[in-house]
Design a protein around this motif. Structure first.
Motif, mmCIF file in Angstrom:
data_model
loop_
_atom_site.group_PDB
_atom_site.id
_atom_site.type_symbol
_atom_site.label_atom_id
_atom_site.label_comp_id
_atom_site.label_asym_id
_atom_site.label_seq_id
_atom_site.Cartn_x
_atom_site.Cartn_y
_atom_site.Cartn_z
ATOM 1 N N ILE A 183 0.836 -1.198 0.000
ATOM 2 C CA ILE A 183 0.000 0.000 0.000
ATOM 3 C C ILE A 183 0.871 1.248 0.000
ATOM 4 O O ILE A 183 0.590 2.223 -0.708
ATOM 5 N N ALA A 184 1.947 1.238 0.795
ATOM 6 C CA ALA A 184 2.843 2.392 0.864
ATOM 7 C C ALA A 184 3.477 2.678 -0.495
ATOM 8 O O ALA A 184 3.605 3.841 -0.909
ATOM 9 N N ILE A 185 3.843 1.614 -1.207
ATOM 10 C CA ILE A 185 4.437 1.789 -2.537
ATOM 11 C C ILE A 185 3.418 2.359 -3.510
ATOM 12 O O ILE A 185 3.708 3.288 -4.268
ATOM 13 N N LEU A 186 2.197 1.819 -3.480
ATOM 14 C CA LEU A 186 1.151 2.289 -4.381
ATOM 15 C C LEU A 186 0.837 3.758 -4.148
ATOM 16 O O LEU A 186 0.731 4.551 -5.095
ATOM 17 N N ILE A 240 -9.045 6.810 -5.796
ATOM 18 C CA ILE A 240 -8.673 5.408 -5.645
ATOM 19 C C ILE A 240 -7.592 5.218 -4.594
ATOM 20 O O ILE A 240 -7.591 4.249 -3.837
ATOM 21 N N HIS A 241 -6.668 6.182 -4.488
ATOM 22 C CA HIS A 241 -5.608 6.041 -3.498
ATOM 23 C C HIS A 241 -6.091 6.380 -2.097
ATOM 24 O O HIS A 241 -5.584 5.836 -1.110
ATOM 25 N N ILE A 242 -7.066 7.254 -2.002
ATOM 26 C CA ILE A 242 -7.715 7.475 -0.710
ATOM 27 C C ILE A 242 -8.451 6.203 -0.296
ATOM 28 O O ILE A 242 -8.432 5.797 0.878
ATOM 29 N N ALA A 243 -9.098 5.565 -1.262
ATOM 30 C CA ALA A 243 -9.837 4.329 -0.983
ATOM 31 C C ALA A 243 -8.902 3.221 -0.501
ATOM 32 O O ALA A 243 -9.278 2.416 0.360
ATOM 33 N N PHE A 244 -7.698 3.142 -1.059
ATOM 34 C CA PHE A 244 -6.732 2.151 -0.595
ATOM 35 C C PHE A 244 -6.518 2.273 0.909
ATOM 36 O O PHE A 244 -6.547 1.297 1.654
ATOM 37 N N ILE A 245 -6.288 3.507 1.343
ATOM 38 C CA ILE A 245 -5.985 3.751 2.755
ATOM 39 C C ILE A 245 -7.210 3.513 3.628
ATOM 40 O O ILE A 245 -7.130 2.864 4.677
#
Length: 296
Positions: A183-186, A240-245
């Motif tokens: 997740i950190a890499i993405l 999408i990156h907010i959703a990841f977190i």
């Protein structure tokens, strides 16, 4: 495609019955126009490159790489649509599809970043840019570096999306935690770093053009296009990156298969928004780069 960021233990209760629901139907309907429009605009872009007779530049190489990434993403959307209506159960094919989509999306992000950097350098240092050597070789090396980096990351984290960790073909089990390093890499390398670079380069380009005495319509249109590209990037990839977190930190109960999770619904919408970017790239960057006289 990115619905694989959920928490808690490592015991996935697999789907053994029909997984169809109304949400799946909506996904199928939503991705259909994305495929049709994306296929048309990217096919037109590829045709333009094939028909091109003028000498290639480093810009053409970046543009072709962007079109290839977007086209590869578009070509596999029909499987997402098929899954929405007929339910593909988890298999190694699903693992391949998840990582394929991942690779092409971030290849598009990285290539867009490279184009922004290149345009800023050309406008900021116009005289030096004309004397730069091996620009095409550098562009090829940068594109290969992007693909190599993404394939390597997928190879390292390949087990994160093996079939035994998938609930549906395009969804990871909600009670299995994804590796936080992934997740950190993405988020950090795959999105925040490109975002900062694109915002900086676009802002500087706009400032430089505004400071110039020439206030022609073409210059104003170029400023508008640069601004639009920056906004499109932010709008498409931020959700999408907010959703990841959000999904990583979401608490999921033991009865997660029967629960409605707002964060999961948001993730599905964010996935669709991110996919629409492949429709904008070929259109926006063609006109943007043409205005910068890059196709001459």
């Amino acid at each position: 495609m990115y619905a694989f960021l959920f928490s808690t233990d490592f015991n996935c209760r697999r789907v053994t019955t029909n997984c169809w629901d109304k949400g799946d139907t909506l996904q199928g309907l939503a991705y259909s126009p994305v495929f049709l429009l994306g296929f048309l605009v990217n096919a037109a872009a590829l045709h333009a490159f094939i028909a091109k007779r003028d000498p290639w530049t480093d810009t053409h190489i970046y543009m072709l790489n962007l079109v290839i990434a977007d086209t590869a993403l578009i070509l596999f959307i029909p499987l997402r649509i098929y899954d929405a209506f007929y339910c593909l159960h988890p298999t190694p094919l699903c693992t391949f599809l998840i990582f394929l989509h991942y690779i092409n999306m971030y290849a598009s992000i990285m290539t867009t970043t490279a184009i922004s950097v290149q345009r800023y350098l050309v406008i900021r240092f116009p005289l030096q840019a004309r004397s730069w050597r091996k620009k095409k070789e550098t562009a090829c090396a940068v594109c290969l570096l992007f693909w190599g980096l993404l394939v390597t990351i997928c190879a390292i984290f390949r087990k994160e999306n093996y079939p035994d960790k998938l609930w549906k073909c395009y969804e990871r089990c909600k009670n299995i935690q994804l590796n936080p390093k992934f997740i950190a890499i993405l988020v950090c390398i795959g999105f925040l770093t490109p975002l900062l670079i694109i915002v900086f380069c676009s802002s500087r380009i706009i400032c430089i053009l505004l400071k110039e005495g020439d206030k022609s319509e073409e210059k104003k249109s170029t400023i508008g296009m640069v601004t639009a590209n920056m906004i499109v990037f932010i709008v498409c990839y931020t959700p999408i990156h907010i959703a990841f977190i959000v999904n990583y930190f979401e608490n999921v109960s033991d009865n997660w298969q029967c629960e409605y999770l707002p964060a999961h619904a948001y993730l599905l919408v964010a996935e669709w928004i991110a996919s629409t970017n492949c429709c904008f790239d070929s259109i926006s960057y063609y006109f943007l780069l043409k205005r910068f006289y890059l196709f001459k």
